[in-house]
Design a protein around this motif. Structure first.
Motif, PDB file in Angstrom:
ATOM      1  N   VAL A   1       1.887  -6.967  -2.502  1.00 49.43           N
ATOM      2  CA  VAL A   1       1.530  -7.471  -3.903  1.00 49.43           C
ATOM      3  C   VAL A   1       0.066  -7.345  -4.011  1.00 49.43           C
ATOM      4  N   TYR A   2      -0.407  -6.859  -5.109  1.00 52.22           N
ATOM      5  CA  TYR A   2      -1.800  -6.752  -5.376  1.00 52.22           C
ATOM      6  C   TYR A   2      -2.004  -7.932  -6.354  1.00 52.22           C
ATOM      7  N   ARG A   3      -2.909  -8.537  -6.219  1.00 56.73           N
ATOM      8  CA  ARG A   3      -3.366  -9.744  -7.200  1.00 56.73           C
ATOM      9  C   ARG A   3      -4.952  -9.245  -7.570  1.00 56.73           C
ATOM     10  N   SER A   4      -4.769  -8.990  -9.053  1.00 58.85           N
ATOM     11  CA  SER A   4      -6.365  -8.818  -9.459  1.00 58.85           C
ATOM     12  C   SER A   4      -6.366  -9.584 -11.126  1.00 58.85           C
ATOM     13  N   ARG A   5      -7.490 -10.161 -11.376  1.00 53.97           N
ATOM     14  CA  ARG A   5      -7.659 -11.000 -12.506  1.00 53.97           C
ATOM     15  C   ARG A   5      -6.412 -11.752 -12.956  1.00 53.97           C
TER      16      ARG A   5
ATOM     17  N   GLU B   1      -0.330 -10.023 -10.887  1.00 54.87           N
ATOM     18  CA  GLU B   1       0.347  -9.858  -9.866  1.00 54.87           C
ATOM     19  C   GLU B   1       1.067  -8.536 -10.013  1.00 54.87           C
ATOM     20  N   VAL B   2       0.795  -7.577  -9.099  1.00 57.27           N
ATOM     21  CA  VAL B   2       1.692  -6.204  -9.056  1.00 57.27           C
ATOM     22  C   VAL B   2       2.392  -5.936  -7.597  1.00 57.27           C
ATOM     23  N   THR B   3       3.690  -5.970  -7.843  1.00 57.16           N
ATOM     24  CA  THR B   3       4.313  -5.711  -6.647  1.00 57.16           C
ATOM     25  C   THR B   3       4.507  -4.138  -6.546  1.00 57.16           C
ATOM     26  N   ALA B   4       3.457  -3.760  -5.740  1.00 55.64           N
ATOM     27  CA  ALA B   4       3.586  -2.026  -5.408  1.00 55.64           C
ATOM     28  C   ALA B   4       4.794  -1.876  -4.617  1.00 55.64           C
ATOM     29  N   LEU B   5       4.975  -2.848  -3.574  1.00 56.69           N
ATOM     30  CA  LEU B   5       6.119  -2.428  -2.484  1.00 56.69           C
ATOM     31  C   LEU B   5       7.196  -3.697  -2.388  1.00 56.69           C
TER      32      LEU B   5
ATOM     33  N   GLY C   1       8.457  10.607  -5.747  1.00 58.72           N
ATOM     34  CA  GLY C   1       8.632   9.666  -6.696  1.00 58.72           C
ATOM     35  C   GLY C   1       7.510   9.927  -7.875  1.00 58.72           C
ATOM     36  N   THR C   2       7.704   9.186  -9.096  1.00 58.44           N
ATOM     37  CA  THR C   2       6.607   9.583  -9.986  1.00 58.44           C
ATOM     38  C   THR C   2       5.353   8.726 -10.026  1.00 58.44           C
ATOM     39  N   SER C   3       4.491   8.710 -10.746  1.00 52.23           N
ATOM     40  CA  SER C   3       3.237   8.064 -10.398  1.00 52.23           C
ATOM     41  C   SER C   3       3.559   6.595 -10.799  1.00 52.23           C
ATOM     42  N   GLY C   4       2.889   5.901  -9.846  1.00 59.57           N
ATOM     43  CA  GLY C   4       3.140   4.393 -10.174  1.00 59.57           C
ATOM     44  C   GLY C   4       4.145   3.880  -9.126  1.00 59.57           C
ATOM     45  N   ALA C   5       4.985   4.771  -8.477  1.00 70.40           N
ATOM     46  CA  ALA C   5       6.308   4.368  -7.566  1.00 70.40           C
ATOM     47  C   ALA C   5       5.867   3.492  -6.512  1.00 70.40           C
ATOM     48  N   GLY C   6       4.879   3.836  -5.942  1.00 76.25           N
ATOM     49  CA  GLY C   6       4.291   2.973  -4.720  1.00 76.25           C
ATOM     50  C   GLY C   6       4.100   3.665  -3.493  1.00 76.25           C
ATOM     51  N   LYS C   7       4.067   5.054  -3.763  1.00 77.04           N
ATOM     52  CA  LYS C   7       3.829   6.109  -2.519  1.00 77.04           C
ATOM     53  C   LYS C   7       2.614   5.994  -1.777  1.00 77.04           C
ATOM     54  N   SER C   8       1.497   5.978  -2.717  1.00 80.57           N
ATOM     55  CA  SER C   8       0.198   5.951  -2.050  1.00 80.57           C
ATOM     56  C   SER C   8      -0.035   4.513  -1.333  1.00 80.57           C
ATOM     57  N   THR C   9       0.578   3.391  -1.745  1.00 80.13           N
ATOM     58  CA  THR C   9       0.625   2.033  -1.181  1.00 80.13           C
ATOM     59  C   THR C   9       1.384   2.062   0.010  1.00 80.13           C
ATOM     60  N   LEU C  10       2.678   2.820   0.146  1.00 78.58           N
ATOM     61  CA  LEU C  10       3.429   2.883   1.298  1.00 78.58           C
ATOM     62  C   LEU C  10       2.516   3.570   2.529  1.00 78.58           C
TER      63      LEU C  10
HETATM   64  P1  ADP Z   1       1.910   6.046  -6.533  1.00 81.65           P
HETATM   65  O1  ADP Z   1       1.241   6.622  -5.389  1.00 81.65           O
HETATM   66  O2  ADP Z   1       3.285   6.311  -6.413  1.00 81.65           O
HETATM   67  O3  ADP Z   1       1.523   6.717  -7.810  1.00 81.65           O
HETATM   68  P2  ADP Z   1       0.592   3.472  -6.181  1.00 81.65           P
HETATM   69  O4  ADP Z   1       1.098   2.813  -4.801  1.00 81.65           O
HETATM   70  O5  ADP Z   1      -0.797   3.966  -6.304  1.00 81.65           O
HETATM   71  O6  ADP Z   1       1.780   4.474  -6.711  1.00 81.65           O
HETATM   72  O7  ADP Z   1       0.792   2.255  -7.074  1.00 81.65           O
HETATM   73  C1  ADP Z   1       2.092   1.579  -7.227  1.00 81.65           C
HETATM   74  C2  ADP Z   1       1.580   0.218  -8.148  1.00 81.65           C
HETATM   75  O8  ADP Z   1       0.611  -0.262  -7.379  1.00 81.65           O
HETATM   76  C3  ADP Z   1       1.166   0.704  -9.388  1.00 81.65           C
HETATM   77  O9  ADP Z   1       1.694   0.023 -10.633  1.00 81.65           O
HETATM   78  C4  ADP Z   1      -0.347   0.666  -9.246  1.00 81.65           C
HETATM   79  O10 ADP Z   1      -0.907   0.229 -10.512  1.00 81.65           O
HETATM   80  C5  ADP Z   1      -0.517  -0.512  -8.388  1.00 81.65           C
HETATM   81  N1  ADP Z   1      -1.692  -0.512  -7.551  1.00 81.65           N
HETATM   82  C6  ADP Z   1      -2.266   0.353  -6.459  1.00 81.65           C
HETATM   83  N2  ADP Z   1      -3.293   0.000  -6.210  1.00 81.65           N
HETATM   84  C7  ADP Z   1      -3.692  -1.033  -6.586  1.00 81.65           C
HETATM   85  C8  ADP Z   1      -4.925  -1.992  -6.422  1.00 81.65           C
HETATM   86  N3  ADP Z   1      -5.770  -1.695  -5.794  1.00 81.65           N
HETATM   87  N4  ADP Z   1      -4.944  -3.016  -7.221  1.00 81.65           N
HETATM   88  C9  ADP Z   1      -3.966  -3.569  -8.000  1.00 81.65           C
HETATM   89  N5  ADP Z   1      -2.851  -2.671  -8.373  1.00 81.65           N
HETATM   90  C10 ADP Z   1      -2.760  -1.460  -7.526  1.00 81.65           C
END
Ligand code: ADP
Length: 340
Positions: free
Chosen positions: A10-14, A17-21, A38-47
């Motif tokens: 879960v990312y917390r900014s300002r 809360e965004v649940t990325a995974l 997965g499409t953009s924003g799916a959570g791949k990079s975070t994983l």
């Molecule tokens: P993907 O790689 O599939 O495009 P990401 O893992 O980059 O997806 O992002 C998943 C979600 O987490 C998105 O909604 C993105 O906006 C959010 N996110 C990713 N990194 C951060 C961060 N450092 N702070 C806040 N939100 C983030």
């Protein structure tokens, strides 16, 4: 080789809360090439960033080569030593290469070797060996600006291999490359996987990448894995979204009532069978072929065909049974393309 259990980030900014995974269970076997799509924003990079602990998960665990990375303390001090060592055994390749522009190809590959304290002679020997492995010996003295995208990525891969990793993570490694260079970099990853027994986890938004190098794949959506498995198993699974995406066949049927649309998947020897004409002859029915393709997926020949039979589902139970008896995967689909 790589296991995540109930992984959450879960990312917390300002104040938001965004649940990325959202509870990701991933299981990558030793020696396989595993793709997450997965499409953009799916959570791949975070994983992938959680797998090598560039990003600390909010909860859940990450185990790589038997070591639970989430249980190890972080930090640059002594307490974080074990985690740093475990991370060294995980190579990472980036979309934009992340090379230092003031260093030559050779010096970029030497960088991680400097960090682990290898002496100069040993560094040079090892970097030269790695550049040779990625087919770039002749460009060792070139600076990144003098190299093509594909060559830069080869340097990135050589650098990722410097710590003798067992696992290589690839974050959209081919997304910035043209199709031909993409093919050569994917072939290199496949070769390294085979030659070194390297387990590869890659993330991509391109189905073609999954199709050409992966043994297994997972589809992510909204921070969750919605489907996963070996490609050959997925292709044999009725209604698999990944199988459809791997193997698109275009338009669905005429949409006319009183007709049955089937998707037939065949692997291995099955394509040799003239099953359409056999079916037409045996049951005296006119079969309308809506689409067909044969491709090599995960190194195996797979074909898919969409056909339309006269009559509703109930009237076609026997012909469908006949096809299944031939060892074919048969999905009856409705006009929206969903498995019925
Ligand atoms: P993907 O790689 O599939 O495009 P990401 O893992 O980059 O997806 O992002 C998943 C979600 O987490 C998105 O909604 C993105 O906006 C959010 N996110 C990713 N990194 C951060 C961060 N450092 N702070 C806040 N939100 C983030």
């Amino acid at each position: 080789m790589i296991t995540t259990k109930d992984l959450t980030k879960v990312y917390r900014s300002r104040g938001r809360e965004v649940t990325a995974l959202d509870g990701v269970d991933l299981h990558v076997r030793p020696g396989e090439v595993y793709g997450v799509v997965g499409t953009s924003g799916a959570g791949k990079s975070t994983l992938i960033r959680c797998v090598n602990m560039l990003e600390r998960p909010t909860s859940g665990s990450v185990t790589v080569d038997g070591v639970d990375l989430t249980a190890l303390p972080g930090g640059e001090n002594r307490a974080g030593r074990e985690l740093r060592e475990a991370r060294r055994r995980i190579g990472m390749v980036f979309q934009h290469f992340n090379l230092l522009s003031a260093r030559t190809a050779q010096e970029n590959v030497e960088l991680p070797l400097e960090i682990i304290g290898l002496d100069r002679t040993e560094r040079r020997r090892k970097a030269a060996e790695l550049l040779d492995l990625v087919g770039l010996s002749d460009r060792a003295g070139s600076y990144p600006a003098q190299l093509s995208g594909g060559q830069k990525q080869r340097v990135g891969i050589a650098r990722a291999l410097a710590g003798d990793p067992k696992v290589l993570l690839s974050d959209e490694a081919t997304s910035a490359l043209d199709p031909e260079t993409t093919r050569s970099i994917l072939a290199l990853l496949r070769d390294l996987n085979r030659q070194l027994g390297l387990t590869v986890l890659l993330i991509t938004h391109e189905m073609d990448v999954i199709k050409s190098v992966c043994d297994s794949a997972a589809l992510m959506r909204g921070g969750r894995i919605v489907e996963s498995g070996a490609l050959t198993d997925l292709l044999a699974t009725g209604g698999s979204q990944l199988a459809r995406d791997l193997f698109p066949l275009g338009e669905f049927g005429s949409g006319q009532p009183g007709r049955t649309v089937l998707e037939i998947t065949f692997q291995g020897d099955a394509p040799a069978q003239p099953f359409v004409s056999q079916l037409a002859r045996t049951y005296q029915i006119d079969i309308n072929i809506l689409g067909a393709a044969v491709e090599t997926i995960g190194g195996r020949m797979v074909g898919r065909m969409r056909v339309e039979l006269p009559g509703g589902h109930g009237e076609n139970v026997v012909p469908i049974g006949y096809l299944r008896e031939q060892g074919l995967q048969v999905d009856v689909i409705d006009t929206t393309g969903a498995a019925a």
